[in-house]
Motif scaffolding. Sequence first.
Motif, mmCIF file in Angstrom:
data_model
loop_
_atom_site.group_PDB
_atom_site.id
_atom_site.type_symbol
_atom_site.label_atom_id
_atom_site.label_comp_id
_atom_site.label_asym_id
_atom_site.label_seq_id
_atom_site.Cartn_x
_atom_site.Cartn_y
_atom_site.Cartn_z
ATOM 1 N N VAL A 38 -89.752 27.935 -45.643
ATOM 2 C CA VAL A 38 -90.623 28.198 -46.751
ATOM 3 C C VAL A 38 -89.844 27.548 -48.009
ATOM 4 C CG1 VAL A 38 -91.592 30.132 -48.243
ATOM 5 C CG2 VAL A 38 -91.686 30.437 -45.762
ATOM 6 N N ALA A 39 -90.710 26.839 -48.890
ATOM 7 C CA ALA A 39 -90.070 26.259 -50.086
ATOM 8 C C ALA A 39 -90.417 27.268 -51.099
ATOM 9 C CB ALA A 39 -91.009 24.960 -50.392
ATOM 10 N N LEU A 40 -89.376 27.461 -52.099
ATOM 11 C CA LEU A 40 -89.597 28.479 -53.039
ATOM 12 C C LEU A 40 -89.248 27.376 -54.426
ATOM 13 C CD1 LEU A 40 -89.352 31.209 -54.592
ATOM 14 C CD2 LEU A 40 -87.180 31.285 -54.320
ATOM 15 N N VAL A 41 -90.520 27.156 -55.149
ATOM 16 C CA VAL A 41 -90.693 26.581 -56.071
ATOM 17 C C VAL A 41 -90.700 26.975 -57.435
ATOM 18 C CG1 VAL A 41 -91.295 24.459 -54.650
ATOM 19 C CG2 VAL A 41 -92.883 25.856 -55.938
ATOM 20 N N GLY A 42 -90.757 26.403 -58.744
ATOM 21 C CA GLY A 42 -90.995 26.895 -59.848
ATOM 22 C C GLY A 42 -89.930 26.508 -61.054
ATOM 23 N N PRO A 43 -90.037 26.669 -62.200
ATOM 24 C CA PRO A 43 -89.241 26.165 -63.377
ATOM 25 C C PRO A 43 -87.882 26.985 -63.314
ATOM 26 C CG PRO A 43 -90.872 27.392 -64.178
ATOM 27 C CD PRO A 43 -91.368 27.315 -62.797
ATOM 28 N N SER A 44 -86.769 26.487 -63.955
ATOM 29 C CA SER A 44 -85.690 27.334 -64.113
ATOM 30 C C SER A 44 -85.736 28.651 -64.888
ATOM 31 C CB SER A 44 -84.587 26.425 -64.857
ATOM 32 O OG SER A 44 -84.417 25.210 -64.109
ATOM 33 N N GLY A 45 -85.225 29.682 -64.575
ATOM 34 C CA GLY A 45 -85.697 30.660 -65.470
ATOM 35 C C GLY A 45 -86.772 31.680 -64.684
ATOM 36 N N SER A 46 -87.366 31.267 -63.570
ATOM 37 C CA SER A 46 -88.434 31.945 -63.393
ATOM 38 C C SER A 46 -88.190 33.377 -62.169
ATOM 39 C CB SER A 46 -89.408 31.204 -62.525
ATOM 40 O OG SER A 46 -88.969 30.400 -61.351
ATOM 41 N N GLY A 47 -86.791 33.117 -61.775
ATOM 42 C CA GLY A 47 -86.151 34.297 -60.990
ATOM 43 C C GLY A 47 -86.011 33.698 -59.520
ATOM 44 N N LYS A 48 -86.253 32.541 -59.189
ATOM 45 C CA LYS A 48 -85.840 31.881 -57.978
ATOM 46 C C LYS A 48 -84.585 32.272 -57.295
ATOM 47 C CE LYS A 48 -86.555 27.378 -58.414
ATOM 48 N NZ LYS A 48 -86.322 27.419 -59.924
ATOM 49 N N SER A 49 -83.385 32.056 -58.458
ATOM 50 C CA SER A 49 -82.069 32.232 -58.010
ATOM 51 C C SER A 49 -81.963 33.688 -57.749
ATOM 52 C CB SER A 49 -81.095 31.928 -58.850
ATOM 53 O OG SER A 49 -81.171 30.537 -58.873
ATOM 54 N N THR A 50 -82.469 34.573 -58.682
ATOM 55 C CA THR A 50 -82.181 36.026 -58.550
ATOM 56 C C THR A 50 -83.012 36.566 -57.132
ATOM 57 O OG1 THR A 50 -82.490 36.467 -60.866
ATOM 58 C CG2 THR A 50 -83.150 38.198 -59.520
ATOM 59 N N LEU A 51 -83.911 35.866 -56.804
ATOM 60 C CA LEU A 51 -84.699 36.207 -55.511
ATOM 61 C C LEU A 51 -83.875 35.991 -54.436
ATOM 62 C CD1 LEU A 51 -87.282 37.252 -53.920
ATOM 63 C CD2 LEU A 51 -88.275 35.006 -54.311
ATOM 64 N N LEU A 52 -83.357 34.819 -54.310
ATOM 65 C CA LEU A 52 -82.315 34.332 -53.163
ATOM 66 C C LEU A 52 -81.293 35.317 -53.083
ATOM 67 C CD1 LEU A 52 -82.458 30.508 -53.638
ATOM 68 C CD2 LEU A 52 -83.360 31.600 -51.709
ATOM 69 N N HIS A 53 -80.584 35.923 -54.382
ATOM 70 C CA HIS A 53 -79.335 36.576 -54.206
ATOM 71 C C HIS A 53 -79.776 37.723 -53.622
ATOM 72 C CE1 HIS A 53 -77.397 33.980 -57.616
ATOM 73 N NE2 HIS A 53 -77.140 33.569 -56.425
ATOM 74 N N ILE A 54 -80.930 38.542 -54.177
ATOM 75 C CA ILE A 54 -81.284 39.668 -53.546
ATOM 76 C C ILE A 54 -81.737 39.429 -51.990
ATOM 77 C CG2 ILE A 54 -83.330 41.202 -53.511
ATOM 78 C CD1 ILE A 54 -83.375 40.971 -56.428
ATOM 79 N N ALA A 55 -82.116 38.436 -51.524
ATOM 80 C CA ALA A 55 -82.459 38.309 -50.171
ATOM 81 C C ALA A 55 -81.324 38.151 -49.258
ATOM 82 C CB ALA A 55 -83.608 36.955 -50.009
ATOM 83 N N GLY A 56 -80.331 37.554 -49.944
ATOM 84 C CA GLY A 56 -78.897 37.346 -49.267
ATOM 85 C C GLY A 56 -78.004 38.285 -49.501
ATOM 86 N N LEU A 57 -78.377 39.596 -49.886
ATOM 87 C CA LEU A 57 -77.842 40.751 -50.180
ATOM 88 C C LEU A 57 -76.250 40.476 -51.214
ATOM 89 C CD1 LEU A 57 -77.643 42.117 -46.497
ATOM 90 C CD2 LEU A 57 -79.297 42.431 -48.202
ATOM 91 N N LEU A 58 -76.689 39.626 -52.139
ATOM 92 C CA LEU A 58 -75.436 39.299 -53.074
ATOM 93 C C LEU A 58 -75.794 40.142 -54.247
ATOM 94 C CD1 LEU A 58 -75.285 35.477 -52.486
ATOM 95 C CD2 LEU A 58 -73.485 36.916 -51.741
ATOM 96 N N ASP A 59 -76.971 40.562 -54.210
ATOM 97 C CA ASP A 59 -77.435 41.298 -55.547
ATOM 98 C C ASP A 59 -78.327 42.377 -55.283
ATOM 99 O OD1 ASP A 59 -77.809 42.042 -58.157
ATOM 100 O OD2 ASP A 59 -79.376 40.673 -58.631
ATOM 101 N N THR A 60 -78.585 43.463 -55.851
ATOM 102 C CA THR A 60 -79.091 44.844 -55.538
ATOM 103 C C THR A 60 -80.232 44.790 -56.294
ATOM 104 O OG1 THR A 60 -76.939 45.882 -54.871
ATOM 105 C CG2 THR A 60 -79.131 47.161 -55.089
ATOM 106 N N PRO A 61 -81.460 45.090 -55.708
ATOM 107 C CA PRO A 61 -82.833 45.020 -56.372
ATOM 108 C C PRO A 61 -82.716 46.556 -57.168
ATOM 109 C CG PRO A 61 -83.222 45.726 -54.264
ATOM 110 C CD PRO A 61 -81.665 45.002 -54.166
ATOM 111 N N THR A 62 -83.473 46.410 -58.442
ATOM 112 C CA THR A 62 -83.493 47.927 -58.982
ATOM 113 C C THR A 62 -84.679 48.436 -58.228
ATOM 114 O OG1 THR A 62 -83.721 46.540 -61.101
ATOM 115 C CG2 THR A 62 -84.487 48.567 -61.314
ATOM 116 N N GLY A 63 -85.362 48.071 -57.393
ATOM 117 C CA GLY A 63 -86.475 48.814 -56.527
ATOM 118 C C GLY A 63 -86.933 48.121 -55.530
ATOM 119 N N GLY A 64 -87.349 48.545 -54.273
ATOM 120 C CA GLY A 64 -87.905 47.992 -53.153
ATOM 121 C C GLY A 64 -87.083 48.014 -52.001
ATOM 122 N N THR A 65 -87.520 47.268 -50.891
ATOM 123 C CA THR A 65 -86.827 47.473 -49.579
ATOM 124 C C THR A 65 -86.655 45.959 -49.132
ATOM 125 O OG1 THR A 65 -88.191 49.294 -49.193
ATOM 126 C CG2 THR A 65 -87.106 48.305 -47.257
#
Length: 232
Positions: A38-65
């Motif tokens: 799956v390609a994750l596209v979008g402009p810088s600052g949209s949250g792509k890196s944040t999403l990847l860090h959460i998916a990779g267990l490098l960052d903890t989400p505020t909520g969700g599973t």
Amino acid sequence: MNNICLELKNIRRTYGTKETQIDVLTDVNLTLKAGEIVALVGPSGSGKSTLLHIAGLLDTPTGGTICVNGQNVSQATDKQRTVMRQKAIGFVYQSHLLLPDFNALENVMLPQLIAGVSRSNAQKRAEELLAQVGLADRMTHRSGQLSGGEQQRVAIARALANKPSVLLADEPTGNLDPKTADTVFASLLQLVRQTGLSALIATHNPELALQMDRQVTVQNGVLIDLTTKGTL
């Protein structure tokens, strides 16, 4: 659920206090099946890196599973998250992040040795992966002796060294010229297809994005499937 490698449910990520709160992700849902790219596209600052860090267990989400290979790891301890990353998740960054004092072979062996693989098995696996990305004759070269494209191919081999089920890549060809980027991306796709793992790859390159199974983007804190134009 057996063929689902990664599942994000109702992921939220906010920063700051109530007065300065920034909502980067408000309700993100994503399912990656085995063998899906799956390609994750979008402009810088949209949250792509944040999403990847959460998916990779490098960052903890505020909520969700977060579920990896069917296992809920949302409340996992730091140690448990580290073990899960070692076993199930591979990372490729925009910068190769190779260790300069080690050659290509040693860079690919290292994560295996850390995970407890014997030196002989780690070397065999590293040699196979480097050969698959076209670097059979460059294994004893240190990163400073390799071109940018070669360095990134070593990084791809390293990411797959521990046979993960999920590969996460953040602009893996962003620092390369177009021709080199095409070569590196072709190596990445080939390896992913051969191993049958799932991959979430952030890219600004629309041509590369179209080579993947589907394209998603973060808009206003939620994930949109660009194929169906629907919220995931």
